[in-house]
Design a protein around this motif. Structure first.
Motif, PDB file in Angstrom:
ATOM      1  N   MET A  52     -51.832 -34.739 -26.401  1.00  0.00           N
ATOM      2  CA  MET A  52     -51.896 -33.608 -25.476  1.00  0.00           C
ATOM      3  C   MET A  52     -51.366 -32.366 -26.164  1.00  0.00           C
ATOM      4  SD  MET A  52     -50.637 -35.160 -21.820  1.00  0.00           S
ATOM      5  CE  MET A  52     -50.904 -33.597 -20.977  1.00  0.00           C
ATOM      6  N   TYR A 109     -46.455 -40.365 -23.663  1.00  0.00           N
ATOM      7  CA  TYR A 109     -47.740 -41.019 -23.449  1.00  0.00           C
ATOM      8  C   TYR A 109     -47.553 -42.431 -22.908  1.00  0.00           C
ATOM      9  CZ  TYR A 109     -49.242 -37.229 -26.471  1.00  0.00           C
ATOM     10  OH  TYR A 109     -49.469 -35.987 -26.998  1.00  0.00           O
ATOM     11  N   LEU A 116     -56.553 -32.788 -23.820  1.00  0.00           N
ATOM     12  CA  LEU A 116     -56.275 -34.183 -24.147  1.00  0.00           C
ATOM     13  C   LEU A 116     -57.266 -34.591 -25.226  1.00  0.00           C
ATOM     14  CD1 LEU A 116     -54.714 -36.828 -23.530  1.00  0.00           C
ATOM     15  CD2 LEU A 116     -56.566 -37.397 -21.939  1.00  0.00           C
ATOM     16  N   TRP A 140     -52.037 -35.908 -17.498  1.00  0.00           N
ATOM     17  CA  TRP A 140     -53.358 -36.536 -17.383  1.00  0.00           C
ATOM     18  C   TRP A 140     -53.160 -37.953 -16.848  1.00  0.00           C
ATOM     19  CZ3 TRP A 140     -58.006 -34.301 -17.864  1.00  0.00           C
ATOM     20  CH2 TRP A 140     -58.097 -33.087 -18.566  1.00  0.00           C
TER      21      TRP A 140
END
Length: 116
Positions: free
Chosen positions: A69, A59, A80, A36
């Motif tokens: 996630m 992250y 997410l 993401w």
């Protein structure tokens, strides 16, 4: 060709939560990593987090401890979960998939707006 479709964005108050989804389809090869990203107006696109095929996650510093996630392998979907949202989390959130031998693909993005 891989298609990625994000969903789950919206407007939320600061301190609230949202869950984004990214559904992948069309790949005959395995997806190695999904990620993401987010991009706020006037800012560069920023990595939010990644998840490997084995489920290992990493992250970005700005979301550690608040975002998580996880994935559903049967549905080829990555999620997410965003908690304790802040106005600075406001951005368009994009899903990206890295496919063995085929490169990487992006979704169309989903808007997340956090009001103060």
């Amino acid at each position: 060709q891989v298609q990625l479709v994000e969903s789950g964005g919206g407007l939320v108050q600061a301190g609230g939560s949202l869950r984004l989804s990214c559904a992948a389809s069309g790949s005959d090869s395995s997806i190695d990593v999904m990620a993401w990203y987010r991009q706020a107006p006037g800012e560069k696109r920023e990595l939010v987090g990644i998840i490997s095929s084995g489920g290992t996650t990493k992250y970005g510093d700005s979301v550690k401890g608040r975002f998580t996630m996880f994935k559903d392998n049967l549905k080829n979907t990555v999620f997410l979960r965003m908690n304790a949202l802040k106005p600075e989390d406001t951005a368009v959130y994009y899903c990206r998939a890295f496919v063995s031998g085929a490169g990487d693909y992006w979704g169309q993005g989903t808007q997340v707006t956090v009001s103060s």
